[in-house]
Every structure is written in C-alpha cells, then in structure tokens.
Design an enzyme around this catalytic site. Sequence first.
Site, short mmCIF file in Angstrom:
data_model
loop_
_atom_site.label_atom_id
_atom_site.label_comp_id
_atom_site.label_asym_id
_atom_site.label_seq_id
_atom_site.Cartn_x
_atom_site.Cartn_y
_atom_site.Cartn_z
CE LYS A 195 -3.46 2.48 2.66
NZ LYS A 195 -4.48 2.42 3.70
NE ARG A 217 -3.50 7.71 6.03
CZ ARG A 217 -4.18 8.34 6.97
NH1 ARG A 217 -3.60 8.68 8.10
NH2 ARG A 217 -5.45 8.65 6.79
CD GLU A 233 5.77 -3.51 3.57
OE1 GLU A 233 5.16 -4.39 4.22
OE2 GLU A 233 6.16 -2.45 4.08
CE LYS A 248 -5.98 1.91 -0.40
NZ LYS A 248 -6.30 2.02 0.99
#
Length: 323
Positions: A195, A217, A233, A248
């Site tokens: 993400k 973020r 990841e 995403k």
Amino acid sequence: MPFPVHRMRRARATEPLRRLVRETHLAPDDFILPLFACSGVGVRRAISSMPGNYQLSVDELVKECAEALRLGIGGVILFGIPETKDEQASGAYADDGIVQQAVRAVKRELPKLLVITDVCNCEYTSHGHCGLVVDGEVQNDPTLEWLAKAAVSHARAGADMVAPSDMMDGRVGAIRKALDQSGFPNTPILSYAAKYASVFYGPFREAAESTPQFGDRRSYQMDPSNAREAMREIELDLEEGADMIMVKPAMPYLDIIRQARDRFDAPLGAYQVSGEFSMLMAAIQNGWLDRDRAILESLTSIRRAGADFMLTYFAKDAAKLLA
Ligand code: PBG
C-alpha cells in the site's frame, strides 16, 4: 516474411472472432464494493468528491448490500465513520462500533454476501493517523494490539474476512495470532500488503473523515518510487500468515500488480481507489470519456495486469454492464 501471410486484423474482424481470442474477462464476482457505514437511521449522505457514493446508516447500507448480492458482486468491504474519535481509536475495536453493527446487520439479513472489513485506526483517531501517536510519531508495536482487537471484534460480529490497511510492521502476524486465540482460526486475512502513500486516497479521506491532522502517512505507507520493496512487503505478509494479498492503488501501479502476480501464487487483489474513481467520474461527467467504456477498460487493465479481484467503487455499474 510476415506480411501479407500474417494479417493480425483477421482475428479482429468481427465480434464473434474477437470474443473467441479475448484473453482477459471480467465477471461480477471479481468486484468488491467499498461501503461507508455511519450512525443514524435512513441516512444517505452524499460524498461530494465521489459521485454516487454515500455515507450510509446501517439500514441503508443493508439495502446497498442487497443490491450488490442481487447483481452477483463478489462481496463488500466495510469502512466506518464513528460518531466520536479519540486518541485511542476506541471506536475501531468496540464491540458495538459502527462497523461491528453494520457487519451484524448485513450478515443477519444477507448471510450469503461476502463481507470483508477494513481493519485500520485512521477513521477512529482524533488526529487521523493509523496508530497510537506519541510525540508526533506513529508507534508501531502498541498499534498492533488495537488492530488485533479490531480484527477479533469484526470476526465476532460475523465478518467473513478481515483486511488490515494500516501498514504497521507485524500486523498480519499479530492479527493471525489473536484470531486463532479467540476461536477464529478459519477467518482469512486479506492483507493490503503493498500500500503506497498515494495522493489518490484524497476523496476517500473526505468520505471517511480520516485526513491526518498533522504530517502525512509516509512513515508507514510505501514510497511510490519503490517496486522491489513491495515484493518484500508481500513476502513478509505471506510469511506472517496472509491468505490473500493486495496492491493499492491499482491503475498507477499496474507494474507492481504484474510483478506480484509473477512472483507469488497467493490470491491477489487490487484496489481501484477513490482518486482513480473520482478522476474517471470527473471526466465522465464532463463528457470527456465514455462512461461504460471507461469503467470496463480501467477494470480490464487491472485484471490483465494480474489481479484476481478488484476493490472498486464501480462494482455495481460494472456488474450491470456485464449482465
Ligand atoms: C485506511 C484506508 C484508506 C483507504 C483504504 N483504507 C485511506 C488511507 O490510507 O489514507 C483508501 C481507499 C481509497 O482511497 O479508496 N487506512
């Protein structure tokens, strides 16, 4: 000497021929519809940056879900807008939290509909970050406890699958352990594994009222410049017990979807996020793009890149177009 022996146009000449050689197909059950639950009764509050999407009270959300089921959509993913937010994100893991209430109602009325829950804290914290903040920093390990509690509370409410989207390290393992210890060894985890810290979440943050009140973020979501890191990841999330993985956003990251598809055999989802939807809708509403073709071509591209299923705000429209 390819030409004139070979003429690629021969197999494109008629629709039956094109249908026969088509490599990528879409079906309603490839689509997961994101929905936003809020408190109240009879509430359908329009989200201005996402035409056709609403904050829905539980009764209205059940109606949307009934339509999704009727259209043969693969499932829904639920997000919550709590009445109050605090530093501890307590609404995220409260047994009577808004998502927990919504899951109970949907599973009671429509037991056959696949209900996924987004597991995150940003909709529930007063500062809009995805975890516990101390001295302006999002803390990793204490946040895992909130996420684990949230996932268990969703499973207890009847969720068919939980989908952590926070990007804390170790969250899949923490959630797996908590689910197993709480009597939910069979509840699968769909991990938002890769993400990115993307500008394309802007409209969602209006919808979910989750814009960070300070900073951004980037200390937990991925740098859009990185592809190899996405593979790491995903690998880690699978090792921790993710049953399915997700990339995403989708359209700006088709290369990541393709690399993930080539490298991992786990079911792979992709999220056509709010900003992708809003961009297309803006052009559609201006008459700059043909609506039906824009919807189907964008989803086809994501599927062709290698996604097994797509989370998309066009789920209902696309299902209708395919009917
Ligand atoms: C929660 C979450 C976000 C989205 C899904 N889960 C927002 C964010 O990370 O800021 C975005 C979905 C969308 O844009 O459609 N962390």
